[in-house]
Each structure stands twice: as C-alpha cells, then as structure tokens.
Scaffold this active site. Structure first.
Site, PDB file in Angstrom:
ATOM      1  N   ASP A 116       2.141  -8.991   1.150  1.00  0.00           N
ATOM      2  CA  ASP A 116       2.119  -8.580  -0.266  1.00  0.00           C
ATOM      3  C   ASP A 116       3.488  -8.083  -0.709  1.00  0.00           C
ATOM      4  O   ASP A 116       4.027  -7.122  -0.155  1.00  0.00           O
ATOM      5  CB  ASP A 116       1.068  -7.494  -0.483  1.00  0.00           C
ATOM      6  CG  ASP A 116      -0.323  -8.032  -0.204  1.00  0.00           C
ATOM      7  OD1 ASP A 116      -0.662  -9.075  -0.778  1.00  0.00           O
ATOM      8  OD2 ASP A 116      -1.052  -7.421   0.597  1.00  0.00           O
ATOM      9  N   ASP A 152       5.868  -9.331   6.389  1.00  0.00           N
ATOM     10  CA  ASP A 152       4.861  -8.692   5.548  1.00  0.00           C
ATOM     11  C   ASP A 152       4.374  -9.753   4.548  1.00  0.00           C
ATOM     12  O   ASP A 152       5.046 -10.775   4.353  1.00  0.00           O
ATOM     13  CB  ASP A 152       5.524  -7.511   4.816  1.00  0.00           C
ATOM     14  CG  ASP A 152       4.650  -6.957   3.725  1.00  0.00           C
ATOM     15  OD1 ASP A 152       3.476  -6.666   3.994  1.00  0.00           O
ATOM     16  OD2 ASP A 152       5.144  -6.814   2.579  1.00  0.00           O
TER      17      ASP A 152
HETATM   18  C1  XBP Z   1      -0.146  -4.232   0.805  1.00  0.00           C
HETATM   19  C2  XBP Z   1      -1.327  -3.454   0.450  1.00  0.00           C
HETATM   20  C3  XBP Z   1      -2.615  -4.121   0.341  1.00  0.00           C
HETATM   21  C4  XBP Z   1      -2.931  -4.844  -0.907  1.00  0.00           C
HETATM   22  C5  XBP Z   1      -4.414  -5.003  -1.030  1.00  0.00           C
HETATM   23  O1  XBP Z   1       0.763  -3.448   1.569  1.00  0.00           O
HETATM   24  O2  XBP Z   1      -1.269  -2.251   0.329  1.00  0.00           O
HETATM   25  O3  XBP Z   1      -3.567  -3.122   0.449  1.00  0.00           O
HETATM   26  O4  XBP Z   1      -2.418  -4.111  -1.994  1.00  0.00           O
HETATM   27  O5  XBP Z   1      -4.976  -5.649   0.028  1.00  0.00           O
HETATM   28  P1  XBP Z   1       1.816  -4.137   2.534  1.00  0.00           P
HETATM   29  P2  XBP Z   1      -6.481  -5.266   0.513  1.00  0.00           P
HETATM   30  O6  XBP Z   1       2.485  -5.211   1.762  1.00  0.00           O
HETATM   31  O7  XBP Z   1       2.783  -3.029   2.867  1.00  0.00           O
HETATM   32  O8  XBP Z   1       1.090  -4.652   3.752  1.00  0.00           O
HETATM   33  O9  XBP Z   1      -7.251  -4.932  -0.708  1.00  0.00           O
HETATM   34  O10 XBP Z   1      -6.982  -6.499   1.212  1.00  0.00           O
HETATM   35  O11 XBP Z   1      -6.390  -4.090   1.442  1.00  0.00           O
HETATM   36 MG    MG Z   2       4.462  -5.382   1.120  1.00  0.00          MG
END
Ligand code: XBP
Ligand code: MG
Length: 253
Positions: free
Chosen positions: A11, A9
């Site tokens: 973020d 993953d």
């Molecule tokens: C990460 C997210 C993403 C970011 C924003 O979730 O929810 O939406 O917060 O990115 P995970 P975008 O780590 O579970 O993948 O604005 O590009 O959607």
């Molecule tokens: Mg995440």
C-alpha cells in the site's frame, strides 16, 4: 556481501491503493452495514497512522464513537473488515488502481538480473493477490517467493515482525536485502528487522520522518521520467533500476 533480494511494501509503495481503494472500500462497507460513518480524506490521513484495517476500525470506534454499542468489538471489526476486503478486491478487480511509476519495470529488471523478490505488508493477503494479478497478471504471483501479509504475524508494522518473517522464509540475512517503503511505519518496521530502505513517498506520507533511509524519492522513475531526489545519496541513473540499487547498496549497506 552482495545484494540478493528486494522486499516490497504494497500500500502506497507498489500502488496508491489508499484513497481510491481502501478508503473507498471502508466507506462502502459502512454504508452497506447502515452505519452513518464516513471517513473523509483528511480523517483517513490521520487514521493511516494505525496500520491494518481491523485495528483502524477499532481505533476509530474508540476515539470517534465511544458510545457505539456492539456485543463484541473484535468480532464487529473482523466482520466489517471482511466486508471491506471483499469490496476492495472487487475495486482492484475492476482495474481501477494502477502500479506506481517504475514499479513494473523494476520488478521485471530485478527478475532478469536474478534478484529474489518478496512482499512485506500489513494488508490482507487477498488484497495483495488481487492487486498483483490485476496489474501484472496472474503469473506474476509466482515472481514473489514470499508474500508476507497482515495475518502472518501477531504484531503489524511499525513492528519489525513482518520483515523478520519474510527473511526467515527466504533464509536470508537482513544485510542481503533492500526494502521498498512509503511510510514512517514502514521504515520503522524494516529498520527493526535490520533492512535498509529505499523510500518513495506519496500524498499521505510526504511529510513523514524517513531518518535512516538510504534514499527518499517521489517515485521510482522511468528512463524518460526521472525521479525527484528528496533526501539521501545522489546516484545515477535518475530512475531506479538494478544498477542504481547495486550502486546504492555498495556505498551504503
Ligand atoms: C497499509 C495498511 C493497510 C491498509 C488496509 O500499511 O495500513 O492496513 O491501509 O489494509 P503498509 P487492510 O503499507 O505500511 O503495510 O484493511 O487489509 O488491513
Ligand atoms: Mg505502505
């Protein structure tokens, strides 16, 4: 049965991108559009339950500004999100967001050991590319066989689609991989695709439910900076390297 690939993953797992990246970028986009909206850290913590920026914007309007008028909420969310992405990429490009403890070392060791690498995220592909290029260098983009990002699938995490997509692209079975996640949405997604998870929590996710994870850690650790084991198997060494993963895999997968 052998461990063949690691799927990460982005973020909250590769880097703490939310507070100093995404949240900042959402607020700067709202400002640029002359909207008097400001997401503080407490509100953002709640909004993070909605994966994906476009859905998050729509959820916010429906629940916090139900009287907001626009011709088409989907187009509004798409355009606002495109501006937010541009701002986010610039922030990452300015080098403000480092990788989390142990991430660069583990990626390097995994490559040397011949493990295959991939990304499975809900974020926009441009965000992933910018983060990797600005932390590990442009060449590092080639380290990842597949970058499975938000727009690759119809259903975002917690649905398992993005992990299934990555498995298909790599022609791998779920039991040949380990996933690295930081959130409840993330572990649900990997689990739905049949992949076991190593969790490293952060400020937004340390109270999430991680039932089913092989191990829950505060971070991946370094040889001189051991991780804290929050839940799961006590294995050696006390930082995540390929030996550690192979030991976990042999015992629990
Ligand atoms: C990460 C997210 C993403 C970011 C924003 O979730 O929810 O939406 O917060 O990115 P995970 P975008 O780590 O579970 O993948 O604005 O590009 O959607
Ligand atoms: Mg995440």
């Amino acid at each position: 049965m052998a461990l063949k690939a690691l799927i990460f993953d982005v973020d909250g797992t590769l880097a703490n991108t939310e507070r100093d990246g995404h949240l900042l970028a959402f607020n700067l986009a709202f400002k640029e559009l002359n909207l008097d909206w400001h997401w503080n850290n407490e509100l953002y913590h709640k909004l993070l339950d909605i994966a994906g920026g476009k859905l998050r914007i729509k959820h916010y309007i429906k629940n916090y500004h139900s009287d907001f008028e626009c011709d088409n909420i989907d187009i509004f969310a798409k355009n606002t999100h495109a501006l937010k992405t541009k701002i986010y990429v610039d922030l990452v490009g300015a080098g403000k967001i480092p990788l989390r403890t142990g991430v660069a070392r583990l990626l390097d060791e995994a490559r040397t050991a011949g493990l295959r690498l991939a990304i499975a995220t809900t974020t926009t592909e441009a965000n992933v590319t910018a983060l990797i290029a600005n932390t590990l260098g442009r060449d590092a983009l080639d380290w990842f066989e597949v970058i499975g990002a938000g727009d690759c699938v119809a259903k975002l995490k917690p649905a398992g689609d993005i992990y299934t997509y990555v498995l298909q692209k790599m022609q791998l079975n779920s039991f040949e991989c380990l996933a690295f996640e930081d959130s409840n949405n993330g572990i649900k997604s990997a689990t739905e695709a049949g992949i076991k998870c190593v969790i490293s929590v952060n400020e937004y996710t340390n109270s999430h439910n991680f039932d089913g994870a092989i191990v829950v850690l505060n971070n991946l650790g370094e040889p001189n900076q051991p991780f804290t084991l929050i839940a799961g198997a006590d294995c050696q060494p006390n930082y995540v390297n390929v030996d550690y993963l192979k030991r976990l895999y042999a015992k629990y997968c």
